[in-house]
Write a protein that holds these residues in place. Sequence first.
Motif, mmCIF file in Angstrom:
data_model
loop_
_atom_site.group_PDB
_atom_site.id
_atom_site.type_symbol
_atom_site.label_atom_id
_atom_site.label_comp_id
_atom_site.label_asym_id
_atom_site.label_seq_id
_atom_site.Cartn_x
_atom_site.Cartn_y
_atom_site.Cartn_z
ATOM 1 N N GLU A 127 0.847 -1.192 0.000
ATOM 2 C CA GLU A 127 0.000 0.000 0.000
ATOM 3 C C GLU A 127 0.886 1.247 0.000
ATOM 4 O O GLU A 127 1.835 1.294 0.776
ATOM 5 N N ALA A 268 1.961 -0.507 10.787
ATOM 6 C CA ALA A 268 1.627 -1.881 10.434
ATOM 7 C C ALA A 268 0.799 -1.869 9.163
ATOM 8 O O ALA A 268 0.369 -0.805 8.713
ATOM 9 N N GLU A 270 -2.350 -4.065 6.933
ATOM 10 C CA GLU A 270 -3.450 -5.026 7.080
ATOM 11 C C GLU A 270 -3.552 -6.053 5.956
ATOM 12 O O GLU A 270 -4.662 -6.537 5.676
ATOM 13 N N HIS A 303 -6.579 -2.317 15.169
ATOM 14 C CA HIS A 303 -6.807 -1.540 13.944
ATOM 15 C C HIS A 303 -6.610 -2.419 12.701
ATOM 16 O O HIS A 303 -7.479 -2.462 11.815
ATOM 17 N N GLU A 304 -5.490 -3.111 12.647
ATOM 18 C CA GLU A 304 -5.221 -3.926 11.449
ATOM 19 C C GLU A 304 -6.224 -5.068 11.344
ATOM 20 O O GLU A 304 -6.676 -5.418 10.259
ATOM 21 N N HIS A 307 -9.479 -3.861 9.942
ATOM 22 C CA HIS A 307 -9.431 -3.620 8.491
ATOM 23 C C HIS A 307 -9.920 -4.823 7.683
ATOM 24 O O HIS A 307 -10.282 -4.674 6.521
ATOM 25 N N LYS A 325 -11.738 3.681 4.522
ATOM 26 C CA LYS A 325 -11.263 2.586 5.365
ATOM 27 C C LYS A 325 -10.504 3.095 6.586
ATOM 28 O O LYS A 325 -10.611 2.515 7.654
ATOM 29 N N GLU A 326 -9.748 4.188 6.455
ATOM 30 C CA GLU A 326 -8.909 4.616 7.579
ATOM 31 C C GLU A 326 -9.697 5.361 8.658
ATOM 32 O O GLU A 326 -9.540 5.091 9.840
ATOM 33 N N ASN A 379 1.226 8.600 -1.060
ATOM 34 C CA ASN A 379 1.801 8.322 0.261
ATOM 35 C C ASN A 379 1.828 9.555 1.163
ATOM 36 O O ASN A 379 1.902 9.435 2.381
ATOM 37 N N TYR A 387 -6.936 10.189 8.649
ATOM 38 C CA TYR A 387 -7.116 9.197 9.714
ATOM 39 C C TYR A 387 -7.944 9.749 10.874
ATOM 40 O O TYR A 387 -9.038 9.273 11.150
HETATM 41 N N1 B3K Z 1 -2.994 0.914 5.688
HETATM 42 C C1 B3K Z 1 -1.696 1.046 6.281
HETATM 43 C C2 B3K Z 1 -0.985 2.298 5.907
HETATM 44 C C3 B3K Z 1 -0.278 2.246 4.604
HETATM 45 C C4 B3K Z 1 0.596 3.470 4.416
HETATM 46 C C5 B3K Z 1 1.171 3.531 3.045
HETATM 47 N N2 B3K Z 1 2.094 4.638 2.905
HETATM 48 C C6 B3K Z 1 -1.755 0.929 7.770
HETATM 49 C C7 B3K Z 1 -3.036 1.240 8.404
HETATM 50 O O1 B3K Z 1 -3.582 2.311 8.321
HETATM 51 O O2 B3K Z 1 -3.583 0.352 9.003
#
Ligand code: B3K
Length: 877
Positions: A127, A268, A270, A303-304, A307, A325-326, A379, A387
């Motif tokens: 990601e 981390a 997911e 959190h992960e 997801h 999603k975040e 990114n 978030y």
């Molecule tokens: N989804 C990943 C974050 C990815 C970051 C890419 N630069 C972690 C998270 O938010 O759970």
Amino acid sequence: MLRDTPSTVYLKDYQPPEFLIDQVSLQFDLGEEGTRVRSRLELRRNPAAESRSADLRLHGEQLELLSLALDGEPLAPAAYAQDDEGLTIRQVPDRFVLESEVRILPQHNTALEGLYKSGGMFCTQCEAEGFRKITWFLDRPDVMSRFTTTITADKQRYPVLLSNGNPAEAVDLADGRHRITWADPFPKPAYLFALVAGDLRFIEDSHTTPSGRQVALRIYVEPENINKCAHAMASLKHAMRWDEQQYGREYDLDIYMIVAVNDFNMGAMENKGLNIFNSKYVLASPATATDRDFQGIESVIAHEYFHNWTGNRITCRDWFQLSLKEGLTVFRDQEFSADMGSRGVKRIEDVRLLRAHQFAEDAGPMAHPVRPDSYMEINNFYTVTVYEKGAEVVRMQSNLLGPEAYRRGTDLYFERFDGQAVTTDDFVQCMADAGKRDLTQFKRWYSQAGTPELNIRGEYDAVRQTYSLTVEQHCPATPGQPDKAPFLIPLAVGLLDSKGADLALQLEDESTPIRGTRMLELSERRQQFVFEQVPETPVPSLLRGFSAPVKVHFDYSDAQLMFLMAHDSDGFSRWDAAQTLSQRILLQLVADPNSAVPTGFIDAFRQALTDGSTDPALLAEVLTLPSESYLGDQMAEVDVAGIHQAREWLKTLLATELRNELLAVYRANEVPGEYQPDAASIGRRSLRNLALGYLMQLDDETIQQLCVEQYRAGHNMTDVISALSLLADRDTPEAAELLEAFYQQWQGDPLVLDKWFSLQALSKRPDTLQRVQALLKHPAFSIANPNKVRALIGAFCSGNAVRFHAADGSGYRFLGDRVLELDGLNPQVASRMVRLMARWQRYDPARQQQMKAQLERILKTEGVSRDVFEIASKSLE
Ligand code: B3K
Ligand code: ZN
């Protein structure tokens, strides 16, 4: 300067993909000299496409093409063209199989995106757009495919070979290599692909879902860390149970794996069935991890895991929808942590973070909506706005709907969109349908940037016995958005009578009053709410529980704030009143160092320290003064030195006046027995260490000894690090000796050494920058390891304002040098660092010039990454 300015991607240009990839099969041949990746893609035209090109365009970067075949026939060179960003295959049929083979060099991948090596292991981070560094693909989240992955590697070096899904087949080969195949039955976007290979150990547990599925849970780590996984495993099991109970979601594969790696750009990831974690969010033991670490692990593991439904089963249509999603998953993990620990304290911590970082982002050159309209480098948009503000936006929907309708809304969302890639509008529509209300205006929270401000006035009419609140909302301009339409804002209010009790609230035209908190809904620029049958002049309690991410201005007297601090029935609002008062006093002291501190303020602190009824964790929050950077945000021009002096002076005053009370609290809150990271013990330790922090303001040999004793007792890492940090503020032989002893004791543990680097970077000593410079050369430091960079460089530049913003510009030059050094290795980490100068316009002209000069220097450097270019150029606009 870059040869080409990076191009901008716009939400308005979104188009569905022309092709879909139903099935993917990947074969990795991992080697020390390079890795071969063979891929077989089953492609077909997307019936929902809006355009039709003859050619197929695939993403791919830094790939050495070895072979290419379409429907089994090798492609002639004229049939395709390769460039820096991808591959075009000319004149393709409507349905076909594309086979390719590429060579990649994970052993040289310092950007830690795609396939790379961390120590002796292979791992991935895809990601947002890292999969294109592994093989040719339609690397966009709305292309969802079924993956089968086969990994071949030397069995001795890499006994463990993992990928997404369920294990399918394992074969030992004649040459000392082995081969394992994984099959993931769930279609997923490529950003959720993962691979791990290494000499790893695991701990195992299991979980049975409500429908009776037995799930194997495994945490993989390097052999020396096998005894530090228990907390992570317990957290995972709590998270699985919580999601079943609170959201009716259960896990869907036979195995759930977490792997800890030392070199990782963020917290981390997911990946489906195979989460890859920064080891910081997995490994913990009482001797090595602090209370914060234990809490961080619990929340990131959750959190992960969350997801899997909010992100993986239902994913984002495009990266502008990232908060789909975040934001939702952060809201879910916040509520999980609130249920696991202290709800009130969790809310305060989250709001503190939001105000300190997200409000600042919203007020600066990088301000963007929760659903951004454009980006150069995606990114760069994994931000506190996407978030944390995104989580507040979901929380507001739950505030507006109430818990039952919110739950019906999420049920509907999962039912309607399982297996699809969707938008934030789709999510809000589910809430609107479940709550049976129109949320069109609410959607402005996704499209308009900036922090709305509420100017509120209260008026009591003794004759009519009414109290009216007049509320005006406005939102400052942000880049590209000069004017904003009004937001729909849930504003939770209460009215306190003269004894501090909640009055019954009855709005005009209502028959039954409500005692306690009431959720007002603001939708216009100016609105008035009239409460009836109010027997006396009340004190309003506004934005209880922080019901919306806004700033509130109300002309409270000091006495009213102290009254709210003592009596408000809402814990968050008691804390908030204390913050407002402390902030007011501190800003007055900055403006005039001789201004008087209201005596009531010290009495209020004394009262709070001695009344014994407040939860220690909450008390610690109430007694924590606003941070220097947050105070700076409240000024027209940040006075770095003035703020530091005022805050230090007030802390010393409180310590002098309340020495006995602080000592009593320090003694009373010792936590006996074995270390436990439960909410009650954490609260007591945080209060005790806060008291020690105040006391260490005093030049007092007894206190100094107390601190040394706490360090030497070594009960747990929280107490050890708190004591050592306080000692490291001073230039004494004892501090030097203890720092060296700490290093000797922990030199084999990289995560503990991160703390050692950070506390030195955060030291109040005047020579801290020189010491940080020297630590860059320390054998335990590595600029290639993101945790080390954050621990030393990040901590200094973001947490030590008075040294970083030194008047001679030395801090800025230091950061400029580090950004350029890092950019050649790891653009994502470099770009996080360059942000620390983005708000240069908030400072005095001399500092502005110095920061600007560094940004210009960075921008002029040849080959600067797209990541850094975007932040530096937008900061200078
Ligand atoms: N989804 C990943 C974050 C990815 C970051 C890419 N630069 C972690 C998270 O938010 O759970
Ligand atoms: Zn996330």
